[in-house]
Design an enzyme around this catalytic site. Structure first.
Site, PDB file in Angstrom:
ATOM      1  N   GLU A 177      -0.702  -8.333   5.438  1.00 58.37           N
ATOM      2  CA  GLU A 177      -0.315  -8.563   6.961  1.00 58.37           C
ATOM      3  C   GLU A 177      -1.745  -8.211   7.827  1.00 58.37           C
ATOM      4  O   GLU A 177      -1.731  -8.673   8.836  1.00 58.37           O
ATOM      5  CB  GLU A 177       0.624  -7.655   7.573  1.00 58.37           C
ATOM      6  CG  GLU A 177       0.121  -6.067   7.661  1.00 58.37           C
ATOM      7  CD  GLU A 177      -0.324  -5.062   6.442  1.00 58.37           C
ATOM      8  OE1 GLU A 177      -0.057  -5.762   5.435  1.00 58.37           O
ATOM      9  OE2 GLU A 177      -0.586  -3.919   6.869  1.00 58.37           O
ATOM     10  N   CYS A 203       0.877  -1.271  -0.046  1.00 55.20           N
ATOM     11  CA  CYS A 203      -0.080   0.094  -0.029  1.00 55.20           C
ATOM     12  C   CYS A 203       0.882   1.290  -0.086  1.00 55.20           C
ATOM     13  O   CYS A 203       1.558   1.474  -1.026  1.00 55.20           O
ATOM     14  CB  CYS A 203      -1.062  -0.097   1.270  1.00 55.20           C
ATOM     15  SG  CYS A 203      -2.483   1.024   0.850  1.00 55.20           S
ATOM     16  N   HIS A 233      -3.156  -5.007   1.907  1.00 58.36           N
ATOM     17  CA  HIS A 233      -2.449  -5.216   3.233  1.00 58.36           C
ATOM     18  C   HIS A 233      -2.466  -6.635   3.365  1.00 58.36           C
ATOM     19  O   HIS A 233      -3.313  -7.036   4.331  1.00 58.36           O
ATOM     20  CB  HIS A 233      -3.329  -4.404   4.194  1.00 58.36           C
ATOM     21  CG  HIS A 233      -3.067  -2.895   3.900  1.00 58.36           C
ATOM     22  ND1 HIS A 233      -1.841  -2.300   5.013  1.00 58.36           N
ATOM     23  CD2 HIS A 233      -3.632  -1.982   3.689  1.00 58.36           C
ATOM     24  CE1 HIS A 233      -2.018  -1.216   4.989  1.00 58.36           C
ATOM     25  NE2 HIS A 233      -3.101  -0.767   4.086  1.00 58.36           N
TER      26      HIS A 233
HETATM   27  N1  LIG Z   1      -3.311   1.898   3.359  1.00 57.80           N
HETATM   28  C1  LIG Z   1      -2.698   2.650   2.976  1.00 57.80           C
HETATM   29  O1  LIG Z   1      -1.262   2.513   2.904  1.00 57.80           O
HETATM   30  C2  LIG Z   1      -3.073   3.690   2.373  1.00 57.80           C
HETATM   31  C3  LIG Z   1      -1.958   4.816   1.349  1.00 57.80           C
HETATM   32  C4  LIG Z   1      -2.443   5.977   1.560  1.00 57.80           C
HETATM   33  N2  LIG Z   1      -3.741   6.396   0.937  1.00 57.80           N
HETATM   34  C5  LIG Z   1      -1.254   6.722   0.844  1.00 57.80           C
HETATM   35  O2  LIG Z   1      -1.465   7.342  -0.157  1.00 57.80           O
HETATM   36  O3  LIG Z   1      -0.331   7.074   1.239  1.00 57.80           O
END
Ligand SMILES: NC(=O)CC[C@H](N)C(=O)O
EC number: 4.3.3.6
Length: 188
Positions: A172, A78, A170
């Site tokens: 994890e 992410c 994610h």
């Molecule tokens: N769950 C996440 O890691 C979201 C990422 C976040 N929206 C970003 O742009 O950094």
């Protein structure tokens, strides 16, 4: 095996727990000296602007880029995927910038802030992977050496470029540890 988990902001404890379930202990990386002797590195989800800013502040950005360029396996999830990308849509300045991909942030819309989807990820076998997306980015385009591992609704959400892995979601936050096991295989 010595795995580091970047622990500046975001979901780093959950990555440690996933590794522990696989019998692997890990080091929380908050400062430059914690990078010494690692065999692999996980960059967690959270907020990429905060993680990137703290990496700069603590002089972690260049050393991590250097390690990635010298072949250290890394998994970015992410926000961690955004940190690894060479290009961020909208012209935002990239961070570690080692994967030949362009990512778009927050690309699943406000109404879909957080959701779970069963993903087909052939490298993990035929059983679908329960992927948790939270204000997730997606991959807009990939360079010639990047392998697409999974898509969701026609958007690329998992990629591999040699020793580097990046995911929109994610892994994890579920108890399915196949992604972590796959990463540990890359570490060797
Ligand atoms: N769950 C996440 O890691 C979201 C990422 C976040 N929206 C970003 O742009 O950094």
């Amino acid at each position: 095996m010595n795995i580091g988990v970047i622990a500046l902001q975001g979901a780093f404890v959950e990555h440690q727990k996933a590794l522990a379930r696989l019998g692997v202990s890990s080091v929380l990386v908050k400062r430059r000296q914690h990078l010494a002797g690692l065999d692999g590195l996980i960059i967690p989800g959270g907020e990429s602007t905060s993680i990137g800013r703290l990496m700069r502040e603590y002089d972690l950005l260049e050393p991590i880029r250097d390690l990635a360029q010298h072949g250290m396996p890394m998994l970015g999830t992410c926000a961690g995927m955004i940190i690894l990308a060479k290009r961020i849509s909208g012209g935002e300045e990239p961070h570690v910038a080692v994967m030949d991909v362009e990512v778009a942030r927050n690309s699943f819309g406000r109404q879909r802030e957080s959701f779970e989807a069963d993903l087909d990820i052939p490298v993990l076998g035929s059983r679908p992977f329960p992927a948790v997306f939270i204000r997730a980015p997606h991959i807009v385009s990939v360079g010639p050496n990047v392998e697409v591992l999974a898509t969701y609704q026609d958007r690329i959400v998992a990629v591999q470029e040699g020793h580097l892995l990046a995911l929109s979601f994610h892994p994890e936050l579920t108890d399915d540890d196949r992604i972590h096991a796959y990463f540990l295989d890359l570490v060797g």
